[in-house]
Design an enzyme around this catalytic site. Sequence first.
Site, PDB file in Angstrom:
ATOM      1  N   TYR A   1       0.856  -1.180   0.000  1.00  0.00           N
ATOM      2  CA  TYR A   1       0.000   0.000   0.000  1.00  0.00           C
ATOM      3  C   TYR A   1       0.896   1.235   0.000  1.00  0.00           C
ATOM      4  O   TYR A   1       1.514   1.571   1.003  1.00  0.00           O
ATOM      5  CB  TYR A   1      -0.909  -0.020   1.225  1.00  0.00           C
ATOM      6  CG  TYR A   1      -1.967   1.051   1.275  1.00  0.00           C
ATOM      7  CD1 TYR A   1      -2.250   1.883   0.195  1.00  0.00           C
ATOM      8  CD2 TYR A   1      -2.722   1.234   2.426  1.00  0.00           C
ATOM      9  CE1 TYR A   1      -3.229   2.855   0.261  1.00  0.00           C
ATOM     10  CE2 TYR A   1      -3.712   2.198   2.501  1.00  0.00           C
ATOM     11  CZ  TYR A   1      -3.953   3.005   1.422  1.00  0.00           C
ATOM     12  OH  TYR A   1      -4.924   3.975   1.496  1.00  0.00           O
TER      13      TYR A   1
ATOM     14  N   LYS B   1      -1.530  -1.491  -3.952  1.00  0.00           N
ATOM     15  CA  LYS B   1      -2.635  -0.539  -3.836  1.00  0.00           C
ATOM     16  C   LYS B   1      -2.007   0.839  -3.878  1.00  0.00           C
ATOM     17  O   LYS B   1      -1.245   1.213  -2.985  1.00  0.00           O
ATOM     18  CB  LYS B   1      -3.410  -0.752  -2.534  1.00  0.00           C
ATOM     19  CG  LYS B   1      -4.512   0.281  -2.318  1.00  0.00           C
ATOM     20  CD  LYS B   1      -5.204   0.106  -0.964  1.00  0.00           C
ATOM     21  CE  LYS B   1      -6.233   1.213  -0.746  1.00  0.00           C
ATOM     22  NZ  LYS B   1      -6.890   1.120   0.589  1.00  0.00           N
TER      23      LYS B   1
END
Length: 305
Positions: free
Chosen positions: A144, A172
């Site tokens: 992320y 992400k």
Amino acid sequence: MASPTRTSDAPFGRMLTAMVTPFTESGEVDYEGVQRLAAYLVDEQRNDGLIVSGTTGESPTTTDEEKERILRAVLESVGDRATVVAGAGTNDTRHSVELAKTAERAGAHGLLLVTPYYNKPPQAGLHLHFTAVADATGLPVMLYDIPGRSGVPIETETLIRLAEHPRIVAVKDAKADLFASSQVMAATELAYYSGDDTLNLPWLSVGAAGFASVVGHAVGADLAVMIERHRAGDVAGALAVHRRLLPAVTGIMTRTQGAIMAKASLHLLGQPGGFVRPPLVNATETQVAVLRDDLIASGVKLADA
């Protein structure tokens, strides 16, 4: 437990929502609400994956024991028909390793690892951190990258090195540098997921596998249609969905903190969003009134409509 929605180019499914954690007014986790919300997101909002205990799930304010119970509750509710990704990222590598091992024992299908925040490690430290956690379990990992919260981006060269790890399979992205990410996608097999709802359609245009969304709490089914249309070559159809959802994205993602407005939207939909924990504060009456107009403008059917 095998991921039920994994494909070779979308290792966690395509339409994922970073799920809020419903709390009671007194601040306790509403585990029954957790299960009902997970079922709603999968069965009605067409999510084929859920991320639990991410930032939108208010993970900084939940204990390790609560995180495990939340994960087990979601797996019991939808784990047979959606990929369940457990947030295990912290700014302490040893703590992240323990969270990852717990998630694997609970039956998670994958891990979300946010960039270590506040302590601002160098790129060598990021590589060490992510590989140490990826080495600790057999689960696939989604990194992320969100420098606006963590203070440190994962640089292109670091991502290319991390892609060599057999279990680091996805990113992400909330860095909003589509060119840099395009370079990573061209050089690796990492699957990219839009972590910024304002850029969902642009992400598809450069090759993203899907979304890890917040507005998916309210319009996940519409976002799934956007993905389907774009993948089928109907770019104009995907653009039409994108434009229709602009008010909803504005209302949930730009007026105050996303978890606050995601929970407010669930309340308007008659779903179990619950309350937030401090230091967050619940949406004001004025904010909810504006959000109501935003959702209606995007065609969302509210519970009291």
